[in-house]
Motif scaffolding. Structure first.
Motif, PDB file in Angstrom:
ATOM      1  N   TYR A 106     -10.542  -4.080  -3.501  1.00 21.28           N
ATOM      2  CA  TYR A 106      -9.286  -4.026  -3.992  1.00 21.28           C
ATOM      3  C   TYR A 106      -8.635  -5.248  -4.176  1.00 21.28           C
ATOM      4  O   TYR A 106      -8.793  -6.158  -3.319  1.00 21.28           O
ATOM      5  CB  TYR A 106      -8.432  -3.298  -2.909  1.00 21.28           C
ATOM      6  CG  TYR A 106      -7.166  -2.952  -3.200  1.00 21.28           C
ATOM      7  CD1 TYR A 106      -7.296  -1.694  -4.033  1.00 21.28           C
ATOM      8  CD2 TYR A 106      -5.882  -3.171  -2.485  1.00 21.28           C
ATOM      9  CE1 TYR A 106      -5.812  -1.292  -4.619  1.00 21.28           C
ATOM     10  CE2 TYR A 106      -4.461  -2.625  -2.917  1.00 21.28           C
ATOM     11  CZ  TYR A 106      -4.599  -1.690  -3.701  1.00 21.28           C
ATOM     12  OH  TYR A 106      -3.547  -1.248  -4.101  1.00 21.28           O
ATOM     13  N   THR A 111      -5.284  -0.759   0.765  1.00 22.14           N
ATOM     14  CA  THR A 111      -6.414   0.030   1.447  1.00 22.14           C
ATOM     15  C   THR A 111      -6.170   0.409   2.889  1.00 22.14           C
ATOM     16  O   THR A 111      -7.051   1.180   3.488  1.00 22.14           O
ATOM     17  CB  THR A 111      -7.766  -0.840   1.384  1.00 22.14           C
ATOM     18  OG1 THR A 111      -7.446  -2.094   2.006  1.00 22.14           O
ATOM     19  CG2 THR A 111      -8.067  -1.338   0.011  1.00 22.14           C
ATOM     20  N   ASP A 131       3.151   2.092   1.311  1.00 19.83           N
ATOM     21  CA  ASP A 131       2.807   1.393  -0.181  1.00 19.83           C
ATOM     22  C   ASP A 131       3.383   2.128  -1.154  1.00 19.83           C
ATOM     23  O   ASP A 131       3.666   3.450  -1.161  1.00 19.83           O
ATOM     24  CB  ASP A 131       1.276   1.516  -0.096  1.00 19.83           C
ATOM     25  CG  ASP A 131       0.850   0.464  -1.163  1.00 19.83           C
ATOM     26  OD1 ASP A 131       0.286  -0.788  -0.878  1.00 19.83           O
ATOM     27  OD2 ASP A 131       0.884   0.664  -2.605  1.00 19.83           O
ATOM     28  N   ASP A 181       2.226  -8.200   2.663  1.00 17.59           N
ATOM     29  CA  ASP A 181       1.211  -8.755   1.739  1.00 17.59           C
ATOM     30  C   ASP A 181       1.528  -8.245   0.450  1.00 17.59           C
ATOM     31  O   ASP A 181       0.656  -7.345  -0.339  1.00 17.59           O
ATOM     32  CB  ASP A 181      -0.190  -8.146   2.451  1.00 17.59           C
ATOM     33  CG  ASP A 181      -1.272  -8.807   1.617  1.00 17.59           C
ATOM     34  OD1 ASP A 181      -1.258  -9.764   0.919  1.00 17.59           O
ATOM     35  OD2 ASP A 181      -2.524  -8.192   1.623  1.00 17.59           O
ATOM     36  N   SER A 233       6.293  -2.849  -9.938  1.00 16.73           N
ATOM     37  CA  SER A 233       6.774  -3.611  -8.687  1.00 16.73           C
ATOM     38  C   SER A 233       7.691  -4.761  -9.028  1.00 16.73           C
ATOM     39  O   SER A 233       7.065  -5.651  -9.790  1.00 16.73           O
ATOM     40  CB  SER A 233       5.762  -3.999  -7.920  1.00 16.73           C
ATOM     41  OG  SER A 233       6.177  -4.790  -6.964  1.00 16.73           O
TER      42      SER A 233
HETATM   43  C1  LIG Z   1      -2.015  -7.628  -2.220  1.00 21.86           C
HETATM   44  S1  LIG Z   1      -1.777  -5.719  -2.236  1.00 21.86           S
HETATM   45  C2  LIG Z   1      -2.109  -5.367  -0.276  1.00 21.86           C
HETATM   46  C3  LIG Z   1      -3.507  -5.426   0.051  1.00 21.86           C
HETATM   47  C4  LIG Z   1      -3.763  -4.750   1.553  1.00 21.86           C
HETATM   48  N1  LIG Z   1      -3.325  -5.858   2.385  1.00 21.86           N
HETATM   49  C5  LIG Z   1      -5.272  -4.722   1.762  1.00 21.86           C
HETATM   50  O1  LIG Z   1      -5.814  -5.434   2.519  1.00 21.86           O
HETATM   51  O2  LIG Z   1      -5.565  -3.717   1.159  1.00 21.86           O
HETATM   52  C6  LIG Z   1      -0.294  -5.434  -2.518  1.00 21.86           C
HETATM   53  C7  LIG Z   1      -0.034  -3.967  -2.329  1.00 21.86           C
HETATM   54  O3  LIG Z   1       1.569  -4.018  -2.530  1.00 21.86           O
HETATM   55  C8  LIG Z   1       1.731  -2.775  -3.214  1.00 21.86           C
HETATM   56  N2  LIG Z   1       3.245  -2.926  -3.819  1.00 21.86           N
HETATM   57  C9  LIG Z   1       3.562  -3.686  -4.571  1.00 21.86           C
HETATM   58  N3  LIG Z   1       4.948  -3.364  -4.969  1.00 21.86           N
HETATM   59  C10 LIG Z   1       5.484  -2.941  -3.768  1.00 21.86           C
HETATM   60  C11 LIG Z   1       6.681  -2.345  -3.531  1.00 21.86           C
HETATM   61  N4  LIG Z   1       7.681  -2.680  -3.951  1.00 21.86           N
HETATM   62  N5  LIG Z   1       6.723  -1.663  -2.211  1.00 21.86           N
HETATM   63  C12 LIG Z   1       5.679  -1.100  -1.469  1.00 21.86           C
HETATM   64  N6  LIG Z   1       4.349  -1.650  -2.066  1.00 21.86           N
HETATM   65  C13 LIG Z   1       4.093  -2.332  -3.065  1.00 21.86           C
HETATM   66  C14 LIG Z   1       0.617  -2.416  -4.188  1.00 21.86           C
HETATM   67  O4  LIG Z   1       0.602  -1.107  -4.616  1.00 21.86           O
HETATM   68  C15 LIG Z   1      -0.588  -3.212  -3.498  1.00 21.86           C
HETATM   69  O5  LIG Z   1      -1.234  -2.034  -2.775  1.00 21.86           O
END
Ligand SMILES: C[S@@+](CC[C@H](N)C(=O)[O-])C[C@H]1O[C@@H](n2cnc3c(N)ncnc32)[C@H](O)[C@@H]1O
Length: 327
Positions: A3, A37, A55, A205, A245
């Motif tokens: 991911y 994830t 998420d 994150d 986002s």
């Molecule tokens: C860098 S990834 C996180 C990865 C996670 N820590 C992992 O280890 O799998 C960022 C995540 O933020 C979510 N995201 C983006 N904008 C968001 C928002 N406004 N509110 C909640 N989630 C959001 C995305 O769908 C994505 O899954």
């Protein structure tokens, strides 16, 4: 699941840094607000009193609803066995996301696409038992990801079926950790949810560049919701109204960070942000320092597979963990 931005290989570093900063975890609430994830929440699940996970994307909600909120055993063996035996059905996934149907899209082999349709339709019959339902959906998402014909993300597919995509789909159980504490999982925008929750440790994150997860993982959302009332768009077959986002938009990201930190009712905030992120490090630090006692921990990190293949990109990148103890 492979991911974008996954913290799978950083989870020990995160756990150690967070527990060193906070001290005893066992009576604490830990919130993973951009959970993806769910790997970070999973690392803390049995170590804290409660995990709150969230998420924006529904496929991520499904994974976290299973891995985090499910915490007592489920009888699944016979069901998985039966699902693995049902014949394929030429449904929405077959019609739009494999070459055999003439869709022009090569995300799955014809056989696997039809099996995904059949299994997904069958899972709907378990909806009244939510724990089981999300367990089965998470099992399907994880299993189909292993046979998808992509280079990690679903923003495009490969021209020819790669060997792993030629193998038949095998539904494997998405096993989760058992424990006695209950946990909560949400599917909301971070900046809305933050106004409604509180706790001790907030882990952030967010995305750090312009790549929208809703576009890059559209097919996982389509299979998870099985909301097939749309015409897949263009070469990639994306749903036109995928989530956008604010953390992926240059003009909105700074204010989104500011509102999020301002509204957070958590004593400790940990923010993972890459040194190549949309908001420059000095600006982020200035913003955070307004709200409390600040420090920074850095570790070197191997780049996400699909990104490291791009020319001019170093194989390693720096991952920053910003630490804020709020006043
Ligand atoms: C860098 S990834 C996180 C990865 C996670 N820590 C992992 O280890 O799998 C960022 C995540 O933020 C979510 N995201 C983006 N904008 C968001 C928002 N406004 N509110 C909640 N989630 C959001 C995305 O769908 C994505 O899954």
């Amino acid at each position: 699941m492979n991911y974008i931005g996954s913290k799978r290989r950083l989870s020990t570093f995160l756990f150690e840094t967070i527990s060193d900063t906070v001290g005893s975890l066992k009576d604490k609430t830990f919130c993973d607000l951009f959970a993806g994830t769910g790997i970070v929440g999973r690392t803390f699940k049995s170590k804290v009193a409660e995990v709150i996970s969230n998420d924006l994307e529904y496929y991520s909600y499904v994974l976290n609803r299973n891995y985090i909120q499910n915490h007592q055993p489920i009888k699944y063996e016979e069901i998985i066995e039966k699902l693995n035996k049902i014949p394929g059905k030429k449904g929405f996934i077959y019609q739009h996301y494999c070459l055999e149907s003439g869709s022009g899209r090569n995300y799955f082999s014809g056989e696997n696409a039809a099996r995904i349709d059949a299994i997904r339709q069958e899972i709907e019959h378990f909806k009244s038992d939510e724990n089981l339902y999300y367990f089965l959906l998470a099992s399907l998402l994880e299993s189909l990801d292993k046979v998808s014909n992509t280079a990690s993300v679903y923003g495009s597919f490969l021209k020819h079926l790669k060997p792993t995509a030629q193998a038949p789909l095998q539904l494997e159980p998405a096993l989760f950790e058992y424990n006695d504490n209950s946990h909560k999982v949400y599917n909301e925008d971070s900046n809305e949810l933050i106004k409604k929750i509180s706790g001790d440790i907030l882990y952030l994150d967010p995305p750090y560049n312009g790549r929208q997860y809703g576009a890059n993982y559209h097919l996982l959302n389509t299979i998870a919701t099985y909301n097939t009332n749309f015409v897949p768009k263009g070469k990639t077959g994306t749903k036109a109204d995928y989530n956008r986002s604010m953390y992926c938009k240059t003009k909105r990201v700074y204010n989104s960070f500011n509102d999020l930190i301002k509204n957070a009712d958590f004593r400790y905030i940990f923010l993972s942000y890459n040194n190549e992120g949309m908001v420059p490090q000095h600006e982020l630090q200035k913003l955070l320092k307004r709200y409390g006692k600040y420090s920074l921990v850095t570790t070197s990190y191997k780049r996400f597979k699909a990104d490291s293949n791009r020319p001019h990109k170093a194989k390693r990148t720096e991952e920053h963990l910003h630490i804020l103890e709020k006043y």
